[in-house]
Design a protein around this motif. Structure first.
Motif, mmCIF file in Angstrom:
data_model
loop_
_atom_site.group_PDB
_atom_site.id
_atom_site.type_symbol
_atom_site.label_atom_id
_atom_site.label_comp_id
_atom_site.label_asym_id
_atom_site.label_seq_id
_atom_site.Cartn_x
_atom_site.Cartn_y
_atom_site.Cartn_z
ATOM 1 N N VAL A 253 -7.631 10.836 15.855
ATOM 2 C CA VAL A 253 -7.435 9.696 14.967
ATOM 3 C C VAL A 253 -6.753 8.586 15.748
ATOM 4 N N PRO A 254 -6.786 7.346 15.274
ATOM 5 C CA PRO A 254 -6.174 6.237 16.027
ATOM 6 C C PRO A 254 -4.709 6.488 16.318
ATOM 7 N N PRO A 255 -4.184 5.904 17.406
ATOM 8 C CA PRO A 255 -2.779 6.114 17.776
ATOM 9 C C PRO A 255 -1.837 5.723 16.635
ATOM 10 N N GLY A 256 -0.796 6.519 16.469
ATOM 11 C CA GLY A 256 0.200 6.258 15.439
ATOM 12 C C GLY A 256 -0.044 6.983 14.136
ATOM 13 N N TRP A 257 -1.254 7.482 13.920
ATOM 14 C CA TRP A 257 -1.592 8.182 12.679
ATOM 15 C C TRP A 257 -1.420 9.680 12.852
ATOM 16 N N GLY A 292 4.094 6.034 10.592
ATOM 17 C CA GLY A 292 5.450 5.536 10.464
ATOM 18 C C GLY A 292 5.577 4.073 10.815
ATOM 19 N N LEU A 293 4.790 3.614 11.791
ATOM 20 C CA LEU A 293 4.887 2.219 12.201
ATOM 21 C C LEU A 293 4.408 1.280 11.100
ATOM 22 N N GLU A 294 3.346 1.648 10.390
ATOM 23 C CA GLU A 294 2.805 0.799 9.335
ATOM 24 C C GLU A 294 3.418 1.094 7.974
ATOM 25 N N GLY A 295 4.162 2.192 7.849
ATOM 26 C CA GLY A 295 4.782 2.522 6.578
ATOM 27 C C GLY A 295 3.858 3.211 5.595
ATOM 28 N N ASP A 356 10.824 -3.331 5.833
ATOM 29 C CA ASP A 356 10.508 -4.748 5.701
ATOM 30 C C ASP A 356 9.159 -4.997 5.035
ATOM 31 N N ARG A 357 8.419 -3.956 4.708
ATOM 32 C CA ARG A 357 7.143 -4.110 4.021
ATOM 33 C C ARG A 357 7.014 -2.969 3.017
ATOM 34 N N ARG A 358 7.140 -3.318 1.771
ATOM 35 C CA ARG A 358 7.084 -2.298 0.726
ATOM 36 C C ARG A 358 6.168 -2.795 -0.382
ATOM 37 N N VAL A 359 5.177 -1.987 -0.728
ATOM 38 C CA VAL A 359 4.221 -2.348 -1.775
ATOM 39 C C VAL A 359 3.964 -1.123 -2.636
ATOM 40 N N VAL A 360 4.168 -1.274 -3.936
ATOM 41 C CA VAL A 360 3.829 -0.258 -4.928
ATOM 42 C C VAL A 360 2.821 -0.889 -5.876
ATOM 43 N N ALA A 361 1.655 -0.268 -6.022
ATOM 44 C CA ALA A 361 0.557 -0.905 -6.755
ATOM 45 C C ALA A 361 -0.077 0.054 -7.750
ATOM 46 N N SER A 362 -0.712 -0.542 -8.764
ATOM 47 C CA SER A 362 -1.481 0.196 -9.765
ATOM 48 C C SER A 362 -2.789 -0.559 -9.992
ATOM 49 N N GLY A 363 -3.781 0.153 -10.544
ATOM 50 C CA GLY A 363 -5.040 -0.518 -10.849
ATOM 51 C C GLY A 363 -6.230 0.398 -10.706
ATOM 52 N N GLN A 364 -7.400 -0.182 -10.825
ATOM 53 C CA GLN A 364 -8.655 0.567 -10.753
ATOM 54 C C GLN A 364 -9.701 -0.262 -10.030
ATOM 55 N N VAL A 365 -10.454 0.402 -9.148
ATOM 56 C CA VAL A 365 -11.481 -0.258 -8.358
ATOM 57 C C VAL A 365 -12.744 0.604 -8.380
ATOM 58 N N GLN A 366 -13.907 -0.040 -8.590
ATOM 59 C CA GLN A 366 -15.197 0.655 -8.508
ATOM 60 C C GLN A 366 -15.894 0.271 -7.209
ATOM 61 N N VAL A 367 -16.415 1.280 -6.522
ATOM 62 C CA VAL A 367 -17.101 1.088 -5.252
ATOM 63 C C VAL A 367 -18.505 1.664 -5.374
ATOM 64 N N ALA A 368 -19.508 0.825 -5.106
ATOM 65 C CA ALA A 368 -20.915 1.252 -5.123
ATOM 66 C C ALA A 368 -21.469 1.088 -3.717
#
Length: 688
Positions: A253-257, A292-295, A356-368
Motif C-alpha cells: 500500500v502507499p507509504p504511510g498507510w 497517522g500523518l493524514e489523521g 490540526d485537521r479534524r473532521v466528523v461528518a454524516s450523510g449519504q452518498v449513492q455511487v453508480a
C-alpha cells in the motif's frame, strides 16, 4: 544492437549506448529436390559455435551467451518457413539460463510443436528490487520453471513455475538505513498448467507465515486440438483465501498507510471461459486502515460479500471511525456489462483525526459505476471540524529539487537518453499518428486512446454548526451549504459560506468579523469575498474590509463614519483619535508596521506580548508643557467586555489598576485603584 527496455528492466542487463553481438556459425545448404534456388526452397543445417551479446564499451556482464547450438531450418518458395529444430542446448541470460532437451516445429494444417525446456533457478529479489525499488526487496528466494508442450492433432502441455527454496523480505522504510526488513516466511509458491485430452487445469498456490494462504484451481473443457480455450468453453473451479494478518500486506500500500485484520474467502467458479461466474463469500473481521500523518483511522471493519453467478451483493460492510460509523450497501453485476450500485451512509464518522485537521461528518452518498462512467450523488454534513493552518504541513522538497540515483524510477529530464526513452514509452502506449477517422467503419483514430471515462459529481455539502478555521490571523466558525459538481472534469462549487463568532488579527489588533461572506459560483479555489473585520469596544467603527476574489483580494481600511486613512489607522492601532499624539505613540504605531512586515506570520511584538500573557502595551506622554511625564501601560483583554490594566508614571511612587466593564457601545463602567481610587460610569458621545 540493443535489447528492448523491458529486457534491461527485468533482467538487469546494462548495455549502455549499444551492444556488440557476436555470432559465428557453420552449416550446409541443401536445395529442394526440384532444384529450387536458395531463395525459393531448401534446407539449412549447421551449428552456432559462438553467440554472445555484451556492452560495446566492454563493461558489464554479457546479456546473452550460448554454447555450441545445433540448428536446422527449412523453407519453401517465397521464403515461407516450413520447419525449425534445435539440438539440446543452453542459452544464458543475466541471472539465469534457458535449457532445452528437445525443440522442434513443423508447419502443416495444424502446426506440430514439441518443446521440452526448463528455466534454471534464479533469484527473484533482484528483479523485484528493480521493478519496485520503493519496497526495498531482499532475500534469497529461488524460482525455476519447466515446460513440456506437444501440439499436433492433439494439444498436451505441462507448465510449472515454482519455488525451489529461500524467502523474501520487504523494508519497513527504505529511506532509513537502519530499517527492519520483514521476512514473508514463504513456504509455497507455485503456478501450473496441465492440458491433456481437451481438459485444461490452471493451478496457483501461495503460502507464507506473513502472507497467509491462497490456493485455487480452474478447469476448462475444450477441443483436444485447441491451442487455447475458446470463450464459449465451460469453466469450473474453486478458490480459497485466508490472511490472518493483513498488516503483513502493508508493503503493497502507499507509504504511510497501515492495514490490519483477518480476511477469508471461499469461491466456486462456473460459467464460460469468456464470461466466468463466481459463487461464494468474502468475509473480513477486525479490519483497520490508518495513516497517522493524514489523521485517518478506520477500525473494527466488518465485511460480508456474497457472490452468485454474475452478481455480487454486499450483505454487510461497516467501519468505525471515532464515535461514528460508515456503512456500505449495494450490489454489482460481473457480466459482460459490469456495473455496481452502492450506497454509503455515515453517522458522525471521524474522517480526519489530526490535531490540526479534524473532521466528523454524516450523510449519504449513492455511487453508480458503469464500464465508462461513474455517477456520485448525495448530501453530507460536517458535524464537527477544525482546520488549524498555523501548524503548517509536513516538510516537502522544493519544486526545483530533482532526485536521481537508485531510487529513481527512470531517466530524469536532462539525462542522456531521456528523450529517446520518452519516445519509446509513448510509442508503447500506442500514441501513433495514424490517419484513421474513427467513424465506426473499422478505421481507428490511430492514437491508441481508450474511450474516455466520464464522471458526474453532484454532492450537497452542509458545513454544519461547528466547523472552525484557524490560522493566518483568522479564527472563525463557518456556516453554509455548497453544491459540489465537476463540469468539464474540474471541481466547482455553488453556494455561500458565512462566518460566525470570527476574529481576525491585523495591524497588531484582534478584530471581530462583523460580516464574512464567501460566494462560490464556479472554481472551488476562487470564491468572491465580502469580509468586514472591526476593532471592538470603540466609539467608532473602524477595521479592515476585504473584497474581490480569493485569488485577487483587495484589502482596505474601513471606518463608520468615513475618515482619513491616518485617522482610521490611529483608531485601529491606538484606539483613539490622532489629535494630541506624542512622539512616544510612534512605538504603538510601529506595531502596525511590524504586522504588515510579518505578512502571514505573527509579528515579533505580538509574539512577545503573547508569550508574557498580555494583549496591550503602550507608552504615552501625560501632562502639559514642562510638566509632561512618560506613562507606561499594560493590559489584558479578559473577554469581549472585561478588561484589566495597569499604568504607572515613571516619576510616580505607585501605579494605578483599572478594571473596565463595557456595558454597551457608549456606556463603560470603570473601577480604579491606586494613587486615585474611583468608580466611574462613562457615557461617550461623538459628533463631527
Amino acid at each position: 544492437v540493443r535489447p528492448p527496455a523491458w529486457f534491461e528492466q527485468v533482467l538487469g542487463a546494462r548495455t549502455g549506448s549499444g551492444s556488440r553481438l557476436t555470432l559465428s556459425a557453420t552449416g550446409r545448404w541443401q536445395p529442394a529436390a526440384d532444384g529450387g534456388t536458395p531463395l525459393q526452397a531448401g534446407r539449412w543445417s549447421g551449428r552456432i559455435t559462438e553467440l554472445q551479446g555484451r556492452a560495446s564499451d566492454g563493461s558489464g556482464q554479457p546479456w546473452l551467451a550460448g554454447r555450441p547450438l545445433g540448428l536446422a531450418a527449412a523453407w519453401g518458395d517465397g521464403f515461407d518457413w516450413q520447419a525449425l529444430s534445435a539440438e539440446p542446448g543452453r542459452l544464458e541470460l543475466p541471472g539465469t539460463a534457458l535449457r532445452w532437451d528437445e525443440a522442434r516445429w513443423q508447419a502443416g494444417t495444424r502446426d506440430d510443436l514439441t518443446l521440452q525446456a526448463r528455466i534454471e533457478p534464479f533469484q527473484l529479489a533482484p528483479l523485484l528490487a528493480r521493478a519496485q525499488p520503493e519496497l526495498g526487496w531482499r532475500g534469497d528466494l529461488e524460482l525455476a520453471g519447466e515446460l513440456q508442450v506437444r501440439a499436433g492433432e492433439r494439444f498436451d502441455a505441462d507448465v510449472v513455475f515454482e519455488r525451489r527454496g529461500g524467502d523474501l523480505s520487504v523494508a519497513d522504510d527504505v529511506r532509513d538505513p537502519a530499517t527492519v526488513h520483514r521476512a514473508l516466511g514463504l513456504s509455497d509458491l507455485r503456478l501450473g498448467l496441465a492440458a491433456h485430452d481437451g481438459t485444461w487445469h490452471f493451478t496457483a498456490a501461495v503460502a507464507g507465515r506473513q502472507l497467509g494462504e491462497m490456493a485455487g484451481v480452474a478447469s476448462v473443457r475444450t477441443d483436444p486440438a485447441a491451442r487455447w480455450p475458446r470463450p464459449a468453453d465451460p469453466l469450473d473451479g474453486v478458490f480459497q483465501l485466508h490472511v490472518s494478518r493483513l498488516a503483513a500486506w502493508g508493503g503493497w500500500v502507499p507509504p504511510g498507510w497501515r492495514l490490519g485484520g483477518d480476511l477469508q474467502s471461499a469461491a466456486f467458479l462456473g460459467g464460460r471461459w469468456g464470461a466466468p461466474e463466481v459463487s461464494g463469500r468474502l468475509a473480513a473481521r477486525g479490519l483497520e486502515v490508518r495513516n497517522g500523518l493524514e489523521g485517518v483511522h478506520l477500525s473494527d471493519g466488518t465485511v460480508d460479500i456474497a457472490f452468485a453467478g454474475e452478481s455480487a451483493r454486499i450483505e454487510r460492510f461497516e467501519w468505525r471511525g471515532g464515535d461514528g460509523w460508515l456503512r456500505v450497501a449495494g450490489d454489482a453485476s460481473l457480466g459482460d456489462e459490469a456495473r455496481a450500485d452502492l450506497t454509503l451512509r455515515a453517522e458522525r464518522l471521524r474522517v480526519l483525526g489530526r490535531l490540526d485537521r479534524r473532521v466528523v461528518a454524516s450523510g449519504q452518498v449513492q455511487v453508480a459505476l458503469r464500464p465508462r462512467s461513474a455517477d456520485i450523488n448525495g448530501a453530507l454534513k460536517i458535524d464537527e471540524g477544525l482546520f488549524d493552518l498555523t501548524r503548517g504541513g509536513a516538510p516537502a522538497l522544493d519544486d526545483d529539487v530533482r532526485v536521481v540515483g537508485a531510487g529513481a524510477s527512470g531517466p530524469q529530464p536532462g539525462d542522456p537518453g531521456a528523450a529517446a526513452t520518452a519516445r519509446a514509452q509513448q510509442a508503447a502506449a500506442g500514441n501513433g499518428n495514424g490517419n484513421g477517422n474513427g467513424n465506426g467503419n473499422g478505421n481507428g483514430n490511430g492514437n491508441g486512446a481508450s474511450p474516455r471515462f466520464e464522471s458526474r459529481l453532484a454532492v450537497a455539502l452542509d458545513l454544519g454548526p461547528a466547523l472552525r478555521v484557524k490560522g493566518r490571523g483568522l479564527d472563525t466558525f463557518l456556516r453554509g451549504t455548497l453544491q459540489i459538481t465537476n463540469p468539464g472534469r474540474q471541481l466547482a462549487a455553488h453556494g455561500d459560506i458565512r462566518t460566525e463568532r470570527g476574529t481576525y488579527a491585523a495591524y497588531g489588533q484582534k478584530l471581530e468579523i462583523s460580516r464574512g461572506l464567501l460566494d462560490f459560483n464556479g472554481p472551488l479555489e476562487d470564491p468572491r469575498l465580502d469580509i468586514l473585520a472591526v476593532r471592538p469596544n470603540l466609539d467608532v467603527q473602524v477595521g479592515v474590509a476585504v473584497t474581490g476574489s480569493a485569488l485577487n483580494p483587495r484589502v482596505k481600511l474601513y471606518s463608520e463614519p468615513e475618515m482619513s486613512d491616518t485617522d482610521k489607522l490611529s483608531w485601529l492601532v491606538l484606539g483613539r483619535a490622532p489629535e494630541g499624539l506624542g512622539r512616544a505613540d510612534t512605538a504603538l504605531l510601529q506595531r502596525a508596521a511590524f504586522a504588515l512586515l510579518a505578512g502571514e506570520g505573527e509579528a515579533p511584538t505580538d509574539a512577545f506580548l503573547s508569550s508574557i500573557g498580555l494583549s496591550d502595551f503602550g507608552v504615552r506622554q501625560a501632562g502639559e508643557g514642562s510638566e509632561q511625564t512618560t506613562v507606561v501601560s499594560l493590559g489584558k483583554q479578559l473577554s469581549r467586555r472585561w478588561y484589566v490594566g495597569y499604568e504607572r508614571s515613571i516619576n510616580a511612587q505607585a501605579g494605578t489598576w483599572q478594571l473596565i466593564y463595557r456595558i454597551a457601545q457608549r456606556f463603560t463602567l470603570r473601577a480604579q485603584s491606586g494613587e486615585d481610587s474611583a468608580l466611574d460610569l462613562i457615557w461617550s458621545w461623538r459628533w463631527d
